[in-house]
Design an enzyme around this catalytic site. Structure first.
Site, PDB file in Angstrom:
ATOM      1  N   LYS A  63       0.816  -1.212   0.000  1.00 17.73           N
ATOM      2  CA  LYS A  63       0.000   0.000   0.000  1.00 17.73           C
ATOM      3  C   LYS A  63       0.851   1.265   0.000  1.00 17.73           C
ATOM      4  CE  LYS A  63      -0.711   0.053   5.055  1.00 17.73           C
ATOM      5  NZ  LYS A  63       0.034   1.282   5.331  1.00 17.73           N
ATOM      6  N   ASP A  64       2.151   1.157   0.349  1.00 19.41           N
ATOM      7  CA  ASP A  64       3.031   2.322   0.361  1.00 19.41           C
ATOM      8  C   ASP A  64       3.657   2.611  -1.004  1.00 19.41           C
ATOM      9  OD1 ASP A  64       2.613   2.666   3.092  1.00 19.41           O
ATOM     10  OD2 ASP A  64       4.370   1.483   3.656  1.00 19.41           O
TER      11      ASP A  64
ATOM     12  N   ARG B  75      -8.639   8.139   4.318  1.00 19.12           N
ATOM     13  CA  ARG B  75      -9.555   7.085   3.867  1.00 19.12           C
ATOM     14  C   ARG B  75     -10.360   6.522   5.035  1.00 19.12           C
ATOM     15  NH1 ARG B  75      -9.052   1.809   4.805  1.00 19.12           N
ATOM     16  NH2 ARG B  75      -6.918   2.094   5.539  1.00 19.12           N
ATOM     17  N   ARG B  76      -9.680   6.228   6.134  1.00 17.50           N
ATOM     18  CA  ARG B  76     -10.380   5.684   7.302  1.00 17.50           C
ATOM     19  C   ARG B  76     -11.298   6.735   7.913  1.00 17.50           C
ATOM     20  NH1 ARG B  76      -4.843   3.129   9.295  1.00 17.50           N
ATOM     21  NH2 ARG B  76      -5.022   1.011   8.474  1.00 17.50           N
TER      22      ARG B  76
ATOM     23  N   ARG C 262      -0.096   9.898  14.032  1.00 17.97           N
ATOM     24  CA  ARG C 262       0.990   9.213  13.334  1.00 17.97           C
ATOM     25  C   ARG C 262       1.750   8.382  14.350  1.00 17.97           C
ATOM     26  NH1 ARG C 262       5.171  11.129   9.278  1.00 17.97           N
ATOM     27  NH2 ARG C 262       5.299   8.867   9.298  1.00 17.97           N
TER      28      ARG C 262
ATOM     29  N   ARG D  42       0.680   4.265  18.544  1.00 17.50           N
ATOM     30  CA  ARG D  42      -0.753   4.442  18.298  1.00 17.50           C
ATOM     31  C   ARG D  42      -1.593   3.749  19.368  1.00 17.50           C
ATOM     32  NH1 ARG D  42      -1.770   5.079  11.876  1.00 17.50           N
ATOM     33  NH2 ARG D  42       0.257   5.944  11.338  1.00 17.50           N
TER      34      ARG D  42
ATOM     35  N   CYS E 258      -1.092   7.433  -2.110  1.00 19.23           N
ATOM     36  CA  CYS E 258      -1.452   6.479  -1.062  1.00 19.23           C
ATOM     37  C   CYS E 258      -2.003   7.153   0.187  1.00 19.23           C
ATOM     38  CB  CYS E 258      -0.251   5.604  -0.706  1.00 19.23           C
ATOM     39  SG  CYS E 258       1.171   6.496  -0.054  1.00 19.23           S
TER      40      CYS E 258
END
Length: 331
Positions: free
Chosen positions: A81-82, A138-139, A160, A166, A253
């Site tokens: 995904k990166d 997106r989330r 981040r 997190r 992305c």
């Protein structure tokens, strides 16, 4: 005669080294050569800005690719995904191993699900919304849209940091929950910390989420041939469609774009590929979700067919105003 040691480039994070270590074991078995991890710091690792602010695309990848091109490493492992969607000159995507769970995971306080968390916050927190952290527009877009549609009081908070950082926001009480990729938690042996796996009806993943990419120099044909044994064709077909959608939308992305492709049956030479895509504003007020299904033959033409499906869905989404939604990214 001493065997050549293959140098595998990886980011320094615990997750990156864990998934690179998994690939290193497989490469050593395939090639008969020992494999050592070479840790490389990327711009995305050192910058403290949010991905949407630093451009997202390639920030975790470019340093590894530079090391490949100048010969400091022989191969590199990335979270797919990166990867930028443009093919880099001189490098080859040699393998896409079988994808892990592509879902997102909620890690919430007190072992709560999303609905339970919101109910508890409203009932026992002076009516305040549940504070949920994520670094992905997106989330945010999908979580806020779901909350609005179901009458849930949710506040999304941009964050981040690595997995420990997190989840630490939850343990410290600063946040009520965070959303992370289930595959990352699984590769770290920490999937049990997820209090809920979010279904695709609630949240589509980032294009390529849950999959890894193994790159090497294009001129190293012997290594490329060996790495090809790690490739999982249904996974490559799926992520090719997802990334073609992302590329045709001209989004990076860090854009508020989700996509999931699913190969429907692999028993025969021809099958079908279903692709779902979503674009939305981070506040969730506008969400565009569309899907398409097309035939695909898992032969030497499968990547072209998968890419065509992704471009087709992107064209339909752009015709419905997707570009305008991606432009509204005020975090």
């Amino acid at each position: 005669m001493k065997q050549k040691t293959l140098r595998l480039g990886t980011r320094r994070s615990a997750l990156a080294t864990a998934q690179s270590g998994m690939v290193a074991e497989q490469v050593a078995e395939l090639t008969g050569h020992p494999v050592e991890l070479v840790e490389i710091t990327t711009y995305g690792d050192t910058s403290r800005e949010h991905l949407a602010q630093i451009g997202g695309t390639g920030v975790f990848v470019s340093a590894l690719r530079d090391a490949l091109l100048d010969g400091r490493i022989d191969l590199a492992v990335h979270s797919l995904k990166d990867l930028p969607t443009a093919d880099p000159a001189g490098l080859l995507l040699a393998a896409v191993p079988q994808r892990e769970d592509a879902r997102d995971a909620l890690v919430a306080r007190d072992g709560l699900t999303l609905e339970e968390l919101v109910e508890k916050c409203v009932a026992h927190g002076d009516g305040r919304p549940a504070r949920i952290g994520t670094g992905a527009p997106r989330r945010m877009a999908q979580l806020n849209a779901y909350a609005a549609a179901h009458g849930l009081a949710v506040e999304t908070v941009p964050i981040r940091g690595n997995v420990d950082t997190r989840i630490g926001y939850v343990h410290s009480g600063e946040l009520d929950a965070v959303v992370l990729a289930a595959a990352g938690l699984s590769r770290l042996g920490r999937l049990s910390e997820a209090t809920q796996l979010l279904g695709f009806d609630l949240m589509l993943p980032a294009p390529g989420q849950g999959a890894l990419a193994v790159e090497c120099a294009a001129h190293d044909t012997r290594l490329a041939a060996a790495l090809a044994a790690l490739d999982h064709r249904p996974t490559r077909a799926a992520v090719t469609a997802e990334r073609a959608l992302l590329a045709a939308l001209e989004a990076g992305c860090s854009a508020p774009v989700g996509a999931l492709a699913t190969v429907l049956g692999t028993d025969g030479p021809a099958t079908e590929l279903r692709l779902e895509g979503v674009v939305g504003t981070p506040d969730g007020t506008t969400l565009l979700q569309m899907s398409t299904t097309g035939p695909i033959a898992l032969d030497e033409t499968f990547e072209q067919q998968a890419a065509a499906l992704g471009r087709d869905l992107a064209a339909r989404m752009l015709a419905r105003g997707a570009a305008g939604l991606m432009g509204e990214r005020d975090l």
